[in-house]
Enzyme design. Structure first.
Site, PDB file in Angstrom:
ATOM      1  CB  CYS A  66     -13.377 -34.032   2.906  1.00  0.00           C
ATOM      2  SG  CYS A  66     -15.068 -34.105   2.319  1.00  0.00           S
ATOM      3  CB  CYS A  83     -15.753 -31.143   3.157  1.00  0.00           C
ATOM      4  SG  CYS A  83     -16.074 -32.852   3.509  1.00  0.00           S
ATOM      5  CG  ASP A  84     -12.738 -28.690   3.481  1.00  0.00           C
ATOM      6  OD1 ASP A  84     -13.747 -28.172   3.973  1.00  0.00           O
ATOM      7  OD2 ASP A  84     -12.029 -29.507   4.091  1.00  0.00           O
TER       8      ASP A  84
END
Ligand code: NAP
Length: 302
Positions: A125, A128-129
């Site tokens: 992701c 997300c990261d």
């Protein structure tokens, strides 16, 4: 009846008068958010751990009167009213309306080393990261829309992104391919597969990937601090096959601007139906829509 994770602010929409709401959850309560770290795009919170957010949502739903039942639903019968759901416990649950929110899961390469470094440099992701790889070199694997979008997104943070694909042509839409070609930070490595994720154990982190040219079998190493696996997502729609209209590899079809599915009284929200945005906030918004639509549906059939 709600199947899936409580990414759904149900308490705002369900009046007490007639609704008896059960939320079913199974092996990974909280879903994909429980395997991410900081969530930085949840409104009202500068930063929250995905797992904490899901615990808060679960407590919130329970406090609002939702009965949360831990029972993995292994069979659904949407062909008759009331709808039936059968759990691993052997219990058959019936319901006049169903909200499906069983989510989706990223596909993984299936390498032992990939598993070892999940959360320590291996992610599925970018939104997300990606932020954690400021100025770093990153590898993305895959050749579809997701891989190209992730690669493009990651150039906001990375010094260099290498997209590794096992063939010499991408599935991604032409416009995305054009953006990819025009982005000087991205290098595409065609005809390659990842054989192993390389890294250190103390501190635990990724240092590179060992790749194989599928035409020549030549082995080489690409240095990187992060590996983003973008080889597709699989919506958790196995229970729905031959019952509801599905498309795009198993995502539930919903009517435009609605969570209504092909069966009246059955609603779908979140990553089970959303192949495009896949964010906690968009899933929660769809959950709210589903709750409103389910409540209206139940009022209309009374
Ligand atoms: P996808 O289209 O299924 O592409 C997956 C890619 O990963 C393919 O290029 C495939 O290679 C590769 N792959 C699969 N297994 C692999 C493995 N074990 N090792 C190496 N490579 C592997 O998946 P997606 O990109 O997630 O897209 C899924 C659906 O959502 C698509 O219909 C897509 O159009 C849609 N989507 C749309 C948007 C958008 O509209 N903005 C954004 C994201 C996704 P091969 O090509 O060789 O099979």
């Amino acid at each position: 009846m709600v199947l899936g994770q409580p990414v759904i602010p149900l308490e705002y929409t369900l009046p007490e008068r007639c609704l008896n709401l059960c939320l079913f959850r199974a092996y990974q309560p909280g879903g994909q958010l429980t395997i991410t770290t900081e969530v930085e795009n949840w409104p009202g919170m500068t930063e929250v751990q995905g797992r904490d957010l899901m615990i808060q949502m679960s407590e919130h739903a329970a406090a609002a009167g939702t009965e949360i039942i831990s029972d993995h639903i292994n069979k659904l019968n949407l062909g008759k009213q009331p709808f039936e759901a059968i759990g691993d416990s052997g219990t058959t649950y019936t319901s006049d309306a169903v909200v499906l929110a069983t989510g989706a899961q990223a596909k993984w390469l299936g390498l032992e080393s990939e598993n070892n470094f999940k959360g320590f440099g291996v992610s599925a992701c970018a939104t997300c990261d990606g932020f954690f790889y400021q100025g770093a070199e990153i590898v993305v694997v895959g050749g579809g829309n997701t891989a190209v979008e992730e690669a493009l997104f990651l150039t906001k943070f990375a010094s260099k992104v290498t997209l590794i694909h096992r063939r010499d042509s991408l599935r991604a839409e032409k416009i995305l391919q054009k953006r990819l070609q025009n982005n000087k930070k991205i290098n595409v490595l065609w005809f390659h597969e990842i054989e192993e994720v390389l890294g250190t154990s103390s501190p635990k982190g990724v240092e590179g990937v060992r790749v194989r040219n599928v035409q020549t079998n030549e082995i080489s190493v690409i240095n990187c601090k992060g590996l983003f696996v973008a080889i597709g997502h699989a919506p958790a729609s196995e229970l729905l096959t031959n019952q509801l209209d599905l498309h795009m590899g198993g995502y539930v079809v919903t009517k435009p601007d609605s969570t209504e599915t092909s069966i009246p009284g059955v609603f779908a929200a979140g990553d089970l139906t959303d192949y495009k945005y896949r964010q906690a906030v968009t899933s929660a918004g769809m959950g709210c829509m589903a709750a409103l639509e389910a409540e209206k549906y139940l009022s209309d059939i009374e």
